[in-house]
Design a protein around this motif. Structure first.
Motif, PDB file in Angstrom:
ATOM      1  N   UNK A 181     -81.416  73.504 -91.572  1.00 31.65           N
ATOM      2  CA  UNK A 181     -80.352  72.572 -92.041  1.00 31.65           C
ATOM      3  C   UNK A 181     -80.008  71.486 -90.882  1.00 31.65           C
ATOM      4  N   UNK A 182     -80.325  71.824 -89.797  1.00 24.53           N
ATOM      5  CA  UNK A 182     -80.044  70.864 -88.336  1.00 24.53           C
ATOM      6  C   UNK A 182     -81.098  69.717 -88.426  1.00 24.53           C
ATOM      7  N   UNK A 183     -82.310  70.192 -88.720  1.00 21.34           N
ATOM      8  CA  UNK A 183     -83.484  69.165 -88.886  1.00 21.34           C
ATOM      9  C   UNK A 183     -83.136  68.343 -89.856  1.00 21.34           C
ATOM     10  N   UNK A 184     -82.710  68.684 -91.005  1.00 19.63           N
ATOM     11  CA  UNK A 184     -82.353  67.923 -92.218  1.00 19.63           C
ATOM     12  C   UNK A 184     -81.047  66.778 -91.729  1.00 19.63           C
ATOM     13  N   UNK A 185     -80.246  67.425 -91.238  1.00 22.41           N
ATOM     14  CA  UNK A 185     -79.150  66.489 -90.813  1.00 22.41           C
ATOM     15  C   UNK A 185     -79.501  65.478 -89.716  1.00 22.41           C
ATOM     16  N   UNK A 186     -80.407  65.744 -88.727  1.00 25.06           N
ATOM     17  CA  UNK A 186     -80.765  64.825 -87.628  1.00 25.06           C
ATOM     18  C   UNK A 186     -81.586  63.881 -88.394  1.00 25.06           C
ATOM     19  N   UNK A 187     -82.521  64.351 -89.437  1.00 26.16           N
ATOM     20  CA  UNK A 187     -83.323  63.141 -90.309  1.00 26.16           C
ATOM     21  C   UNK A 187     -82.320  62.015 -91.029  1.00 26.16           C
ATOM     22  N   UNK A 188     -81.296  62.839 -91.702  1.00 27.25           N
ATOM     23  CA  UNK A 188     -80.408  62.033 -92.434  1.00 27.25           C
ATOM     24  C   UNK A 188     -79.772  60.853 -91.617  1.00 27.25           C
ATOM     25  N   UNK A 189     -79.288  61.192 -90.251  1.00 25.14           N
ATOM     26  CA  UNK A 189     -78.550  60.413 -89.479  1.00 25.14           C
ATOM     27  C   UNK A 189     -79.636  59.206 -89.236  1.00 25.14           C
ATOM     28  N   UNK A 221     -68.110  65.031 -85.724  1.00 27.17           N
ATOM     29  CA  UNK A 221     -68.493  64.244 -87.060  1.00 27.17           C
ATOM     30  C   UNK A 221     -69.913  64.266 -87.324  1.00 27.17           C
ATOM     31  N   UNK A 222     -70.808  64.965 -86.720  1.00 26.80           N
ATOM     32  CA  UNK A 222     -72.135  65.319 -87.242  1.00 26.80           C
ATOM     33  C   UNK A 222     -72.966  65.050 -86.200  1.00 26.80           C
ATOM     34  N   UNK A 223     -74.290  64.650 -86.531  1.00 28.30           N
ATOM     35  CA  UNK A 223     -75.169  64.239 -85.308  1.00 28.30           C
ATOM     36  C   UNK A 223     -74.966  62.789 -85.129  1.00 28.30           C
ATOM     37  N   UNK A 224     -75.155  62.547 -84.036  1.00 22.81           N
ATOM     38  CA  UNK A 224     -74.820  61.079 -83.779  1.00 22.81           C
ATOM     39  C   UNK A 224     -76.206  60.620 -82.682  1.00 22.81           C
ATOM     40  N   UNK A 225     -76.669  59.243 -82.795  1.00 29.66           N
ATOM     41  CA  UNK A 225     -77.636  59.130 -81.757  1.00 29.66           C
ATOM     42  C   UNK A 225     -77.257  58.648 -80.552  1.00 29.66           C
ATOM     43  N   UNK A 226     -77.520  59.078 -79.500  1.00 33.06           N
ATOM     44  CA  UNK A 226     -77.144  58.735 -78.061  1.00 33.06           C
ATOM     45  C   UNK A 226     -78.039  58.024 -77.382  1.00 33.06           C
ATOM     46  N   UNK A 227     -79.386  57.925 -77.740  1.00 33.69           N
ATOM     47  CA  UNK A 227     -80.323  57.205 -76.766  1.00 33.69           C
ATOM     48  C   UNK A 227     -81.476  56.785 -77.755  1.00 33.69           C
ATOM     49  N   UNK A 228     -82.012  55.573 -77.828  1.00 32.33           N
ATOM     50  CA  UNK A 228     -83.183  55.150 -78.653  1.00 32.33           C
ATOM     51  C   UNK A 228     -83.935  54.532 -77.286  1.00 32.33           C
ATOM     52  N   UNK A 229     -85.343  55.041 -77.210  1.00 27.69           N
ATOM     53  CA  UNK A 229     -86.489  54.069 -76.608  1.00 27.69           C
ATOM     54  C   UNK A 229     -87.673  53.803 -77.520  1.00 27.69           C
ATOM     55  N   UNK A 230     -88.150  52.801 -77.467  1.00 25.81           N
ATOM     56  CA  UNK A 230     -89.429  52.527 -78.293  1.00 25.81           C
ATOM     57  C   UNK A 230     -90.292  51.752 -77.435  1.00 25.81           C
ATOM     58  N   UNK A 231     -91.639  51.978 -78.168  1.00 25.99           N
ATOM     59  CA  UNK A 231     -92.601  50.796 -77.854  1.00 25.99           C
ATOM     60  C   UNK A 231     -92.978  49.969 -78.899  1.00 25.99           C
ATOM     61  N   UNK A 232     -93.431  48.811 -78.659  1.00 29.82           N
ATOM     62  CA  UNK A 232     -93.744  47.606 -79.368  1.00 29.82           C
ATOM     63  C   UNK A 232     -95.041  46.989 -79.352  1.00 29.82           C
ATOM     64  N   UNK A 233     -95.875  46.931 -80.212  1.00 30.93           N
ATOM     65  CA  UNK A 233     -97.190  46.063 -80.272  1.00 30.93           C
ATOM     66  C   UNK A 233     -97.475  45.721 -81.729  1.00 30.93           C
ATOM     67  N   UNK A 234     -98.551  44.815 -81.453  1.00 31.89           N
ATOM     68  CA  UNK A 234     -98.989  44.261 -82.780  1.00 31.89           C
ATOM     69  C   UNK A 234    -100.405  44.645 -83.326  1.00 31.89           C
ATOM     70  N   UNK A 235    -100.857  45.437 -82.189  1.00 30.78           N
ATOM     71  CA  UNK A 235    -102.349  45.897 -82.550  1.00 30.78           C
ATOM     72  C   UNK A 235    -102.413  47.234 -82.352  1.00 30.78           C
ATOM     73  N   UNK A 236    -103.341  47.633 -82.727  1.00 26.10           N
ATOM     74  CA  UNK A 236    -103.574  49.321 -82.633  1.00 26.10           C
ATOM     75  C   UNK A 236    -102.765  50.093 -83.413  1.00 26.10           C
TER      76      UNK A 236
END
Length: 152
Positions: free
Chosen positions: A22-30, A134-149
């Motif tokens: 249930x928690x996994x589904x709620x995280x995915x939904x957020x 109020x439910x699951x909230x995003x507190x941090x996002x980090x990403x990588x970005x590339x155009x190849x591979x």
């Protein structure tokens, strides 16, 4: 007596597994709500997925190949999504790994980003979420970005 103990143990394990699913589904939904907001250009829906104090970072490479941490402003992102623009911001992710411990969740999700149907770039999003009243909230996002591979 032994049968009762085994039955109680099995029931407890089933309850824990159900709560985890249930928690996994709620995280995915957020997270899915965040990407739906991007596609719709809906800054109100987007902001509803974020906790107060959310942080954005990106890991990029300089021309010499060395890694650099880029700090992004979440308010600028919300403004960009909510400002009328050409094309649909369509980030397509695959939930690869989700870990939850109490009120903290961590998600690893490779993605491909498209403007309308035109491929732009790919990478990995890593989300940290916290469970609030109020439910699951995003507190941090980090990403990588590339155009190849990029994976097929």
């Amino acid at each position: 007596m032994k049968k009762i103990i085994i039955l109680v143990a099995i029931t407890a394990n089933c309850s824990i597994a159900f709560a985890q699913e249930t928690a996994v589904a709620a995280v995915k939904q957020t997270i899915n709500n965040m990407f739906d907001a991007m596609r719709k250009g809906d800054s109100t829906l987007l902001r509803s997925t974020f906790a107060t104090g959310i942080a954005f970072h990106g890991v990029s490479n300089k021309k010499d190949g060395s890694a650099v941490l880029v700090v992004d402003n979440p308010n600028d992102f919300v403004k960009m999504v909510g400002t009328p623009h050409k094309g649909v911001y369509d980030e397509r992710i695959v939930f690869q790994d989700i870990k939850i411990d109490g009120d903290l969740a961590s998600v690893w999700a490779p993605y491909k980003f498209y403007l309308d149907d035109k491929f732009s770039h790919c990478g990995v999003d890593v989300f940290q979420l916290m469970k609030t009243a109020a439910g699951w909230k995003i507190i941090y996002i980090v990403d990588t970005r590339r155009k190849d591979n990029c994976p097929e």
